[in-house]
Write a protein that holds these residues in place. Sequence first.
Motif, PDB file in Angstrom:
ATOM      1  N   PHE A 106      37.284  43.606  31.169  1.00 42.62           N
ATOM      2  CA  PHE A 106      37.463  43.945  32.716  1.00 42.62           C
ATOM      3  C   PHE A 106      38.672  43.327  33.465  1.00 42.62           C
ATOM      4  CE2 PHE A 106      37.291  43.295  37.347  1.00 42.62           C
ATOM      5  CZ  PHE A 106      37.198  44.554  37.810  1.00 42.62           C
ATOM      6  N   TYR A 107      39.057  42.254  32.886  1.00 45.01           N
ATOM      7  CA  TYR A 107      40.468  41.476  33.390  1.00 45.01           C
ATOM      8  C   TYR A 107      41.439  42.067  32.741  1.00 45.01           C
ATOM      9  CZ  TYR A 107      37.248  37.634  34.785  1.00 45.01           C
ATOM     10  OH  TYR A 107      36.189  37.070  35.368  1.00 45.01           O
ATOM     11  N   ASP A 108      41.465  42.579  31.413  1.00 45.49           N
ATOM     12  CA  ASP A 108      42.380  43.320  30.940  1.00 45.49           C
ATOM     13  C   ASP A 108      42.712  44.668  31.570  1.00 45.49           C
ATOM     14  OD1 ASP A 108      42.677  41.242  28.852  1.00 45.49           O
ATOM     15  OD2 ASP A 108      41.538  42.103  27.374  1.00 45.49           O
ATOM     16  N   LYS A 109      41.774  45.378  31.956  1.00 43.74           N
ATOM     17  CA  LYS A 109      41.906  46.581  32.422  1.00 43.74           C
ATOM     18  C   LYS A 109      42.715  46.310  33.838  1.00 43.74           C
ATOM     19  CE  LYS A 109      37.754  49.347  31.259  1.00 43.74           C
ATOM     20  NZ  LYS A 109      38.432  50.580  31.152  1.00 43.74           N
ATOM     21  N   VAL A 110      42.142  45.301  34.695  1.00 45.01           N
ATOM     22  CA  VAL A 110      42.890  45.120  35.774  1.00 45.01           C
ATOM     23  C   VAL A 110      44.364  44.696  35.604  1.00 45.01           C
ATOM     24  CG1 VAL A 110      42.995  43.737  37.714  1.00 45.01           C
ATOM     25  CG2 VAL A 110      40.734  44.541  37.121  1.00 45.01           C
ATOM     26  N   ILE A 111      44.640  43.906  34.718  1.00 44.29           N
ATOM     27  CA  ILE A 111      45.899  43.413  34.436  1.00 44.29           C
ATOM     28  C   ILE A 111      46.852  44.578  33.946  1.00 44.29           C
ATOM     29  CG2 ILE A 111      47.445  41.867  32.887  1.00 44.29           C
ATOM     30  CD1 ILE A 111      45.034  40.071  32.744  1.00 44.29           C
ATOM     31  N   GLU A 112      46.292  45.414  33.110  1.00 47.35           N
ATOM     32  CA  GLU A 112      47.215  46.509  32.525  1.00 47.35           C
ATOM     33  C   GLU A 112      47.263  47.575  33.673  1.00 47.35           C
ATOM     34  OE1 GLU A 112      46.759  50.118  29.109  1.00 47.35           O
ATOM     35  OE2 GLU A 112      45.249  48.527  29.278  1.00 47.35           O
ATOM     36  N   ASN A 113      46.641  47.779  34.626  1.00 50.58           N
ATOM     37  CA  ASN A 113      46.708  48.629  35.444  1.00 50.58           C
ATOM     38  C   ASN A 113      47.126  48.636  37.289  1.00 50.58           C
ATOM     39  OD1 ASN A 113      45.785  51.319  33.863  1.00 50.58           O
ATOM     40  ND2 ASN A 113      44.410  49.856  33.607  1.00 50.58           N
ATOM     41  N   TYR A 114      47.017  47.225  37.276  1.00 50.51           N
ATOM     42  CA  TYR A 114      47.311  46.706  38.676  1.00 50.51           C
ATOM     43  C   TYR A 114      48.843  46.159  38.733  1.00 50.51           C
ATOM     44  CZ  TYR A 114      46.852  44.029  43.075  1.00 50.51           C
ATOM     45  OH  TYR A 114      47.175  43.330  44.274  1.00 50.51           O
TER      46      TYR A 114
END
Length: 260
Positions: A106-114
């Motif tokens: 989840f953190y990776d998803k946020v970092i990639e897209n935020y």
Amino acid sequence: MNKKEIAEIKKRFTKTKCSFTRLCGCYVDADKQKRMTLKEAFLGLPEEEMFKYIDIFRKTLSGSIGKTLLNMEFPTEQETKEDGTQVFLMKLLQSKLTDDELLDAFYDKVIENYGYPENYFIILVHDAYDIPKITTDGIENFDASEYVYDYILCSICPVKLTKPGLCYNAETNHIQDRIRDWLVQPPELGFLFPAFNDRNMDIHSLLYYTKKTEELHEDFINDCIGGPAPMSFKTQKAVFQEIIEETVGDVVNYLSEKSN
């Protein structure tokens, strides 16, 4: 979710009423690197820390529906695909934030897209709300509760360096240069999943929060929630105004032609 349903969840965000089970977080620097992660039993936090987090959670459900708070439904494919966003969030919910691999993903998803260019703090909290029945007099009856609303709340907060200045040091009884530190700011965006519709879990929807109504963070919505991103409040107003103007114009033209 309507105003009343949001208020019902928010009123639990106090030290005496909250029943948050687990708090998780990830501090991300301006280079998109994870600097720190945390996993805590929420009710085991020091009281002052607990109050600060509760204030952040309340702000994540603040504002007006249609402006800062947006009801969003998952596209059907996101609920059926193995890697769908709704499927992923359901796994995160069912884990009660205890699965380290899911949290890292989840953190990776946020970092990639935020696309935030500075430091920020991702906060996740889990709760299970024993929904009381409401009597005809509008009184909550917890003894008659039949359902549990199991949910996670995500808040994403900028972390900024405090401004330089002078301060009073009580130990030395001197005015001196203040030590600057990194301060967690109010959330810029977040979401409540699943939505609390009709006073129960709605796993097909979530409530999305954005502090700035014209910055919806479309990439985050598309890839972390499943999109498509809704129109911003300003855009909705502009479209509505255009429809009104076109409609009025058509009526005026019709009446003018008829009078001729």
